[in-house]
Design an enzyme around this catalytic site. Structure first.
Site, PDB file in Angstrom:
ATOM      1  N   GLU A 146       0.829  -1.217   0.000  1.00 57.16           N
ATOM      2  CA  GLU A 146       0.000   0.000   0.000  1.00 57.16           C
ATOM      3  C   GLU A 146       0.859   1.260   0.000  1.00 57.16           C
ATOM      4  OE1 GLU A 146      -2.729  -0.638   3.327  1.00 57.16           O
ATOM      5  OE2 GLU A 146      -4.061  -1.687   1.925  1.00 57.16           O
ATOM      6  N   ASP A 203      -8.754  -8.643   3.500  1.00 60.01           N
ATOM      7  CA  ASP A 203      -8.516  -7.604   4.503  1.00 60.01           C
ATOM      8  C   ASP A 203      -9.623  -7.551   5.548  1.00 60.01           C
ATOM      9  OD1 ASP A 203      -7.244  -5.530   5.731  1.00 60.01           O
ATOM     10  OD2 ASP A 203      -7.798  -4.000   4.271  1.00 60.01           O
ATOM     11  N   GLU A 256     -12.731  -2.256  12.011  1.00 61.86           N
ATOM     12  CA  GLU A 256     -12.588  -1.378  10.851  1.00 61.86           C
ATOM     13  C   GLU A 256     -13.704  -1.550   9.810  1.00 61.86           C
ATOM     14  OE1 GLU A 256      -8.889  -1.912   8.783  1.00 61.86           O
ATOM     15  OE2 GLU A 256      -9.562  -0.748   7.072  1.00 61.86           O
TER      16      GLU A 256
END
Ligand code: GCU
Length: 834
Positions: A296, A374, A402
């Site tokens: 990332e 993820d 998240e």
């Protein structure tokens, strides 16, 4: 079996509780049978050094006995024959008592022997002794006075948390306020909360913590900050929690002023050796480094055509002489092009790491997220666990929610984690449970374990929500013993956190155990992923955001069908990364389990599942059923009024009501989105059909105007209204043509971060409710500046008497850029959810 004396009830309900002590409250037991209790008269702690976990254990025992039984017990360092609790390491115990008749223990393990008022707590090391003391206190706090003689050893040596705290005090994916560690670029002065956090962590067997974000800032390495690390370590050491930090791979260049960060360059090697030596001067028991490289946008060894193993070993060699370890993250992937049917982000980890198996130094541990993408609501186990048998591995779990409601939705996570920990990868045809791979047992590795991303903040609840703390508690308990039962752990947590009342225990158990299935139902089903907005806040619904970008979290939804074809025969080949027996299941459309169908296969909406429904009807039904379950949470919780303190009762109730409303936002958005894509109507005729709603855009508007909402499916009937100016109130009025009766008024509005709009609801000019759009002050999820699935909020006013023909009026007063946005009003007869 636990001998819980059910006659014991928690007392002191009136006192408000802010959550700061978590599950370590040591709340008084009001005890009708105290004469039956024989408690130790003395605490013998076999180390008097204040920084030692054994000293801490003595203090903790004293505090616990005082809190639970109002019994003052003296601490001594001299053993006594009668009525005492003795706590120490094995070496200290043998020295003090001459008794070496203790069962054999593994690192950090303990032996706990309770015979009435004679208690021995012996740790393999000092940390183990502290763990044993916490276990004894946990029994007492739950009213369990049984005699026990038990050995408890951890499943794995690495039981760490990761905190994604930035040096400026913000926290990436943190939902409970700013950092307890950093502010303004440096370590904070007051480390009280850090020590309190270490206490919580020690009580669940956590022995290490990475205190800064994986997206690391090189300034963590400044002389001032390394001194700060020393202070943090001092605060956590009495609890046996060792600290570590995340590193930025490019630090030699960006921070050290070198011309390169090539891991094989001599000046770079020297840079890291020097930094490591400086850190160990301040923190002699420093645990190790965590590295996110070539991931990332983060720098890494590949920039210099070096391998990921070259990168990991650079740090491993620098830290080895000090006994430290390197956690090297497997979360390495590249941007991809969706027009390539064979491209797959899920393939990346095995493609990068499998060729390197055997090349990592012995003190490197590859840290692998539980699933290949993820932290989604359901993923298959990462196949990387099966593909690097000559490498130490750890599993990365996420306590911070998240993608799973950001602590504004109750989602008890262990049942999700267990789908991976208990999964058998059948490597070489042999039993190969993920939990046995990460413990090191399956491949006979010396290191391995657990990393949990927690992201606590300064909020007194630690995670922003009282109920979310069950996930932190359970994370530690599972890292210690992943064979434990998720519900049994939960119930320990409930008793410790809210007391022993059976109704309280049963109610919170039910809500929590229902919560992950409900969340999966109203977010993403059949393995399609969570369907949150992956390009913005990761909170509310936005299924379209998964596709048409390079991030590779694709669903490939079109008018005919959806799902990722990950077969070897026709798709990305990902299924072939599993050992043969598992691969054969995922390769086959017929035998892939329904709950992972769309993870592995691209099918038409009309494809029939094993359960007999079509994919699209399953989506509709699951969304309605999940939202329906969420409606039960506030009602169940209301049954606890007076049974727990008012502060936590009210704070939890607020969140559960929010969740009940937001689950309907989710339900409608996802159902509408796929109805729109597939044009296949809901057999039960619910989707797009809302007989009890009054759309704001069809009300009589004054000072309000109609606006489109993006994504369209996050507004009922795809439209909403906002005030025409940001200074003048607007009014929306409608005549209600429902039969006379008593209704709940559920109002959907958008609560954005730009201001705190005010709203008033009138029936025939009589005020029936008012509120302020101030969720940003109360909820802690990543906020939105737009009208969308993140800001969409439902507020309900119950028991309103309505006569046919009554006039409903909403007055919205804008504030800043928050133009008092409204979506609809649902006028709900009892039992109707619309
Ligand atoms: C997710 C998350 C990021 C995080 C990353 C990681 O993508 O959204 O905030 O940095 O995972 O785990 O490295």
């Amino acid at each position: 079996m636990r001998n819980i004396l059910l006659v014991l009830l928690s007392a002191g309900l009136a006192a408000a509780e802010d959550g700061l002590s978590g599950w370590l409250r040591y709340a008084p037991l009001s005890c009708g049978r105290s004469s039956h209790l024989s408690l130790p008269q003395t605490i013998v702690a076999l180390n008097t050094t204040i920084s030692s976990p054994v000293y801490t254990a003595g203090q903790e025992l004293q505090k616990g006995l005082q809190g639970i039984f109002a019994k003052q017990v003296k601490i001594s360092d001299q053993t006594t024959k009668s009525s005492s609790v003795v706590v120490g390491s094995l070496a200290q115990y043998i020295k003090a008592t001459g008794n070496s008749d203790v069962p054999s223990l593994e690192e950090d393990g303990y032996w706990l022997s309770v015979k009435g008022d004679s208690v021995q707590i012996v740790g393999q090391n000092e940390r183990g002794a502290l763990y044993g003391a916490f276990e004894y206190l946990s029994m007492l706090a739950q009213g369990n006075f049984a005699d026990v003689a038990k050995v408890s050893n951890p499943s794995a040596p690495i039981r760490w948390t990761n905190e994604w705290d930035n040096m400026d005090g913000s926290i990436e994916r943190g939902f409970a306020g700013p950092s307890i560690f950093f502010a303004n670029g440096v370590v904070v002065d007051d480390l009280t909360r850090v020590a309190e956090y270490a206490r919580l962590l020690a009580s669940i067997g956590i022995n290490g913590i990475i205190i800064n974000n994986v997206n690391a800032n090189a300034t963590t390495l400044s002389t001032q900050n390394i001194r700060g690390l020393g202070r943090v370590a001092d605060a956590m050491r009495p609890y046996g929690v060792q600290i570590g930090i995340s590193l930025n791979f490019a630090s030699p260049q960006s921070f050290g002023g070198l011309s390169t960060f090539d891991p094989l360059d001599a000046s770079v090697i020297k840079f890291w050796t020097d930094i490591t030596n400086q850190i160990y001067q301040q923190v002699p028991d420093f645990a190790g480094y965590l590295v996110k490289a070539n991931s990332e946008g983060q720098p890494g060894p590949i920039t210099y055509n070096r391998t990921l193993a070259d990168g990991a070993n650079l740090f491993a060699k620098a830290i080895k002489p000090h006994g430290g370890i390197v956690m090297f993250r497997a979360f390495v992937y590249d941007q991809l092009n969706e027009s390539d049917w064979h491209a797959d982000r899920a393939d990346a980890a095995v493609n990068y790491f499998k060729p390197l198996d055997g090349e990592f130094d012995d003190n490197v541990v590859v840290q692998i997220k539980y699933g290949p993408i993820d932290f989604q609501v359901r993923e298959p186990a990462s196949p990387l666990f099966a593909n690097i048998p000559k490498t130490n591995t750890a599993i990365e779990l996420q306590v911070t929610q998240e993608y799973l409601g950001q602590q504004c939705h109750l989602v008890y996570l262990p049942p999700l984690w267990k789908t991976v920990l208990d999964f058998d990868l059948k490597v070489d045809g042999q039993p190969s449970l993920v939990r046995d791979i990460v413990s090191g047992e399956r491949f006979k590795r010396p290191l391995g374990g657990y990393a949990g991303v927690v992201n606590v903040g300064t909020n007194s609840t630690w995670l922003g929500s009282h109920l979310a703390m069950s996930n932190l508690y359970a994370y530690g308990r599972l890292a210690w013993d992943p064979t434990s039962d998720a519900q049994a752990i939960l119930q320990d947590w409930i008793r410790l956190t809210f007391g022993l009342n059976r109704i309280v225990v049963d109610t919170i158990t039910k809500m929590s155990m229902d919560s992950w299935p409900a969340y999966e139902n109203y977010s993403g089903n059949l393995g399609i992923q969570t369907l949150t907005d992956i390009l913005y806040t990761h909170f509310g619904p936005n299924p379209a955001s998964q596709d048409d970008n390079g991030w590779g979290q694709w669903t490939r939804a079109d008018h005919n069908g959806l799902g990722m074809d990950r077969t070897v025969s026709n798709g990305t080949g990902f299924a072939g990364q599993y050992p043969a027996e598992v691969a054969a299941v995922y390769e086959s459309l017929e035998i892939t389990p329904d709950n992972l169908l769309l993870w592995f296969h691209h099918v038409p909406y009309t494809y029939t599942l094993h359960e007999g429904k079509t994919v699209i009807q399953h989506f509709y039904d699951a969304h309605y059923s999940g939202a329906e379950t969420a409606q039960t949470f506030p009602t169940l919780w209301e049954g606890l009024k007076g049974k727990i303190d008012d502060q936590r009762y009210e704070e939890v109730l607020f969140r559960l009501k929010y969740q009940a409303g937001h689950s309907i936002v989710w339900r409608d958005a996802i159902s509408e989105f796929y109805f729109n894509k597939s044009s296949i109507p809901d057999q039960a005729n619910r989707v797009g059909n809302h007989p009890w709603r009054v759309e704001a855009e069809s009300m009589q508007l004054s000072g309000y105007k109609v606006t489109a909402v993006n994504p369209f499916e996050t507004a009922s009937n795809f439209k909403a209204v906002v005030t025409s100016s940001n200074t003048t109130a607007g009014t929306a009025t409608a005549k209600l043509n429902f039969p006379s009766g008593t209704y709940d008024l559920a109002i959907n509005y958008y609560d954005i971060i730009g201001g705190r709009a005010r709203y008033e609801v009138y029936l025939n000019d009589k005020l029936v409710g008012k509120w302020t759009g101030d969720n940003e002050d109360k909820l802690g999820h990543t906020p939105s500046t737009f009208l969308d699935g993140h800001s969409a909020t439902r507020i309900t006013f119950g028991g309103v008497k309505v006569e046919t023909g009554d006039t409903l009026k909403i007055v919205g007063t804008p504030d800043g850029t928050e133009l008092a946005p409204l979506d609809y009003v649902a006028v709900l007869p009892s039992g109707v959810i619309d």
